[in-house]
Scaffold this motif. Structure first.
Motif, PDB file in Angstrom:
ATOM      1  N   UNK A 125       0.938  -1.241   0.136  1.00  0.00           N
ATOM      2  CA  UNK A 125      -0.327  -0.194  -0.482  1.00  0.00           C
ATOM      3  C   UNK A 125       0.837   1.376  -0.047  1.00  0.00           C
ATOM      4  N   UNK A 126       1.030   1.965  -0.971  1.00  0.00           N
ATOM      5  CA  UNK A 126       1.384   3.349  -1.774  1.00  0.00           C
ATOM      6  C   UNK A 126       1.236   4.046  -0.799  1.00  0.00           C
ATOM      7  N   UNK A 127       0.671   5.429   0.234  1.00  0.00           N
ATOM      8  CA  UNK A 127       0.541   6.268   1.072  1.00  0.00           C
ATOM      9  C   UNK A 127      -1.219   5.381   1.558  1.00  0.00           C
ATOM     10  N   UNK A 128      -1.464   6.711   2.096  1.00  0.00           N
ATOM     11  CA  UNK A 128      -2.820   6.570   3.396  1.00  0.00           C
ATOM     12  C   UNK A 128      -3.865   6.161   2.405  1.00  0.00           C
ATOM     13  N   UNK A 129      -4.557   5.143   2.676  1.00  0.00           N
ATOM     14  CA  UNK A 129      -5.005   4.507   1.911  1.00  0.00           C
ATOM     15  C   UNK A 129      -7.154   4.563   2.207  1.00  0.00           C
ATOM     16  N   UNK A 130      -6.892   5.244   3.540  1.00  0.00           N
ATOM     17  CA  UNK A 130      -7.991   6.529   4.020  1.00  0.00           C
ATOM     18  C   UNK A 130      -8.371   7.084   2.813  1.00  0.00           C
ATOM     19  N   UNK A 131     -10.604   6.734   2.941  1.00  0.00           N
ATOM     20  CA  UNK A 131     -10.592   8.413   2.213  1.00  0.00           C
ATOM     21  C   UNK A 131     -11.318   9.331   3.373  1.00  0.00           C
ATOM     22  N   UNK A 132     -10.195  10.442   3.786  1.00  0.00           N
ATOM     23  CA  UNK A 132     -10.605  11.463   4.488  1.00  0.00           C
ATOM     24  C   UNK A 132     -11.065  12.458   4.325  1.00  0.00           C
ATOM     25  N   UNK A 133     -12.133  13.365   4.399  1.00  0.00           N
ATOM     26  CA  UNK A 133     -12.032  14.861   4.571  1.00  0.00           C
ATOM     27  C   UNK A 133     -12.446  15.068   3.087  1.00  0.00           C
ATOM     28  N   UNK A 134     -13.714  14.888   2.505  1.00  0.00           N
ATOM     29  CA  UNK A 134     -14.435  14.819   1.416  1.00  0.00           C
ATOM     30  C   UNK A 134     -15.217  15.135   1.466  1.00  0.00           C
ATOM     31  N   UNK A 135     -15.503  16.168   0.733  1.00  0.00           N
ATOM     32  CA  UNK A 135     -17.239  17.327   0.372  1.00  0.00           C
ATOM     33  C   UNK A 135     -17.786  16.888  -0.280  1.00  0.00           C
ATOM     34  N   UNK A 136     -19.365  16.207  -0.354  1.00  0.00           N
ATOM     35  CA  UNK A 136     -19.843  15.982  -0.844  1.00  0.00           C
ATOM     36  C   UNK A 136     -21.180  16.836  -1.241  1.00  0.00           C
ATOM     37  N   UNK A 137     -21.621  17.827  -1.756  1.00  0.00           N
ATOM     38  CA  UNK A 137     -22.427  18.616  -1.130  1.00  0.00           C
ATOM     39  C   UNK A 137     -23.059  18.933  -2.059  1.00  0.00           C
ATOM     40  N   UNK A 138     -24.776  19.217  -2.541  1.00  0.00           N
ATOM     41  CA  UNK A 138     -25.342  19.905  -3.533  1.00  0.00           C
ATOM     42  C   UNK A 138     -25.211  19.443  -4.524  1.00  0.00           C
ATOM     43  N   UNK A 139     -25.680  17.755  -4.303  1.00  0.00           N
ATOM     44  CA  UNK A 139     -25.614  17.049  -5.598  1.00  0.00           C
ATOM     45  C   UNK A 139     -26.934  17.308  -5.927  1.00  0.00           C
ATOM     46  N   UNK A 140     -27.072  16.754  -7.212  1.00  0.00           N
ATOM     47  CA  UNK A 140     -28.352  16.198  -7.786  1.00  0.00           C
ATOM     48  C   UNK A 140     -28.510  14.889  -8.474  1.00  0.00           C
ATOM     49  N   UNK A 141     -29.634  14.062  -7.801  1.00  0.00           N
ATOM     50  CA  UNK A 141     -29.278  13.137  -7.971  1.00  0.00           C
ATOM     51  C   UNK A 141     -30.743  12.364  -8.544  1.00  0.00           C
ATOM     52  N   UNK A 142     -30.936  11.606  -9.606  1.00  0.00           N
ATOM     53  CA  UNK A 142     -31.749  11.075 -10.083  1.00  0.00           C
ATOM     54  C   UNK A 142     -31.718   9.713 -10.641  1.00  0.00           C
ATOM     55  N   UNK A 143     -32.839   8.436 -10.544  1.00  0.00           N
ATOM     56  CA  UNK A 143     -32.440   6.643 -12.082  1.00  0.00           C
ATOM     57  C   UNK A 143     -31.338   6.802 -11.187  1.00  0.00           C
TER      58      UNK A 143
ATOM     59  N   UNK B 219      -7.943   2.678   7.836  1.00  0.00           N
ATOM     60  CA  UNK B 219      -9.178   3.246   6.962  1.00  0.00           C
ATOM     61  C   UNK B 219      -9.632   4.260   8.361  1.00  0.00           C
ATOM     62  N   UNK B 220      -9.473   4.806   8.547  1.00  0.00           N
ATOM     63  CA  UNK B 220     -10.435   5.350   9.131  1.00  0.00           C
ATOM     64  C   UNK B 220     -11.840   6.291   8.470  1.00  0.00           C
ATOM     65  N   UNK B 221     -11.867   6.968   7.742  1.00  0.00           N
ATOM     66  CA  UNK B 221     -12.483   7.259   6.658  1.00  0.00           C
ATOM     67  C   UNK B 221     -13.081   8.898   7.022  1.00  0.00           C
ATOM     68  N   UNK B 222     -11.862   9.369   8.592  1.00  0.00           N
ATOM     69  CA  UNK B 222     -12.398  10.223   9.169  1.00  0.00           C
ATOM     70  C   UNK B 222     -12.874  12.116   8.606  1.00  0.00           C
ATOM     71  N   UNK B 223     -13.571  13.019   8.732  1.00  0.00           N
ATOM     72  CA  UNK B 223     -13.736  14.256   8.543  1.00  0.00           C
ATOM     73  C   UNK B 223     -14.379  14.280   6.980  1.00  0.00           C
ATOM     74  N   UNK B 224     -14.879  13.196   6.284  1.00  0.00           N
ATOM     75  CA  UNK B 224     -15.930  13.651   5.099  1.00  0.00           C
ATOM     76  C   UNK B 224     -17.418  14.050   4.979  1.00  0.00           C
ATOM     77  N   UNK B 225     -17.401  14.788   4.409  1.00  0.00           N
ATOM     78  CA  UNK B 225     -19.106  15.295   4.919  1.00  0.00           C
ATOM     79  C   UNK B 225     -20.072  15.276   3.552  1.00  0.00           C
ATOM     80  N   UNK B 226     -21.096  15.017   3.688  1.00  0.00           N
ATOM     81  CA  UNK B 226     -22.105  14.068   2.547  1.00  0.00           C
ATOM     82  C   UNK B 226     -23.534  15.360   3.160  1.00  0.00           C
ATOM     83  N   UNK B 227     -23.578  16.204   2.425  1.00  0.00           N
ATOM     84  CA  UNK B 227     -24.461  17.400   2.823  1.00  0.00           C
ATOM     85  C   UNK B 227     -25.482  18.329   1.971  1.00  0.00           C
TER      86      UNK B 227
END
Length: 414
Positions: free
Chosen positions: A328-346, A376-384
């Motif tokens: 594993x080359x590099x931190x494998x965790x997904x952290x501090x990602x902002x998923x914000x105001x996206x529009x979903x359908x289908x 893989x802590x998955x810290x400080x992600x935000x789904x908003x």
């Protein structure tokens, strides 16, 4: 995130108009013309098919002089095509890189090039049918790819490698087994108004910093946008993040995976709009994400997501988590990602079969299992503030203890 200001201002203001402009026809030896160019020269290619008759060359055409401007008609009538003669060694259609000393700045180099090519502009060209890449920059600083097409170049369409301060605008790339557009090992790259389709990954980013993708149309790929851990690119470099994807249309990315069987890319499951694997500090905001059969957005740690979909040889752990499958080359965790105001359908209407661990089809997947992979802590992600544009709510699957989407990183939103 602007390009280097002096270059951007000069290009937009037409400063290069004073450069020598040479009109080139398909009957001319364009490679010889490029080899004898001076810095700042411009070339206007007349409509027609341009083919390099040198079968020993690795390229359709190679640019190695700084501040070269190549302009075609922009309507698909100015084409660089692969020379398919039996002994042809051509791999990449249009390659911009420093000349270097000998062959140390070529596309297949594994060591570092000692030089930088400062300034490269290509507008209005179509590059078609090469077994490798369509348009590639490597060790290039200050570049523009505008109103260009990459069609059926089999490895990657627009391949921006080890380059910086670049703009891809109003272009199109289709029909590649790896990525329609790949930003790899690069810094400060802006992609806007570009169509990316019919490839394994539409828009891929690895091992890069400060990448903007805005107002693009990304459709009919296996995966629409792929933000991938360095291991997925076969490198031991580390990602720097700050990748922003805003106001894109990410539709119907359900292409059966066309990558060569057994390759890493061949295990990517079809039907994902945006796939974020083991990378951090990125923004996915205000995109229209619809009609992706498996998931609109999937975010997770490298090791967790590989267990879901990849065979043991490609997983971080094998033998029930007791042995290291590969480094594993590099931190494998997904952290501090902002998923914000996206529009979903289908989305999520027809999830793929054959996964190691079945996960339901939904708008959003979050998968990080720190008990399985403690790093893989998955810290400080935000789904908003993501919304469903039809009747109902955004659907999701999450591996958090309470089954909710992470919001620990949302505090700064207020």
């Amino acid at each position: 995130m602007p390009l280097k200001q002096a270059f951007a201002a000069a290009f937009m203001a037409g400063q290069f108009a004073e450069a020598a402009i040479t009109v080139v026809s398909p009957e001319d030896d364009f490679q010889e013309i490029l080899d004898n160019a001076s810095p700042g020269d411009g070339f206007r290619l007349l409509p027609g098919v341009y083919k390099n008759e040198d079968l020993t060359s690795k390229y359709g055409f190679r640019v190695s002089v700084p501040n070269i401007i190549i302009t075609g008609t922009g309507d698909g009538r100015t084409k660089i095509v692969y020379n398919d003669a039996e002994e042809s060694q051509q791999d990449t259609g249009l390659y911009a890189a420093p000349r270097g000393d000998g062959s140390n700045c070529e596309f297949d180099l594994t060591e570092g090039c000692p030089d930088i090519l400062d300034g490269f502009v290509v507008k209005g060209l179509s590059v078609e049918g090469f077994p490798g890449n369509g348009i590639q920059t490597r060790w290039v600083e200050n570049f523009v790819v505008q109103n260009c097409e990459s069609i059926d170049n089999l490895r990657n369409g627009l391949y921006l490698t080890i380059s910086s301060h670049g703009l891809v605008k109003n272009s199109k790339s289709t029909g590649s087994f790896d990525s329609a557009l790949w930003v790899a090992g690069s810094t400060d790259v802006n992609v806007t108004g570009t169509e990316l389709a019919y490839s394994t990954t539409g828009f891929e980013v690895t091992v890069s910093a400060d990448v903007d993708g805005k107002n693009n149309y990304i459709h009919d790929n296996t995966v629409g946008i792929g933000l991938y851990h360095p291991n997925m690119a076969g490198t031991d470099e580390e990602n720097e993040g700050n990748w922003h994807f805003q106001n894109n249309r990410i539709h119907n990315n359900n292409l059966p995976n066309p990558a060569p069987v057994g390759s890493f890319s061949s295990y990517l499951p079809s039907g994902i709009g945006v796939l974020v694997v083991g990378v951090s500090d990125n923004l996915i905001e205000r995109n229209a994400i619809q009609g992706n059969n498996y998931a609109g957005i999937a975010v997770g740690g490298l090791c967790t997501l590989e267990v879901l979909a990849f065979p043991p040889d490609y997983q971080c752990f094998t033998g029930g988590g007791l042995g290291l499958g590969y480094p594993i080359n590099g931190e494998p965790s997904a952290d501090r990602n902002l998923i914000h105001k996206n529009r979903f359908s289908g989305n999520g209407q027809q999830p793929p079969g054959g996964l190691n661990v079945p996960v339901p089809g939904v708008d959003i997947i979050f998968a990080s299992l720190p008990d399985f992979a403690p790093f893989e802590s998955g810290d400080d992600n935000c789904f908003s503030h993501n919304i469903f544009t039809g009747q109902g709510n955004v659907t999701f699957f999450s591996t958090t203890v309470d089954g909710s989407l992470p919001s620990g990183g949302c505090s700064f939103l207020g």
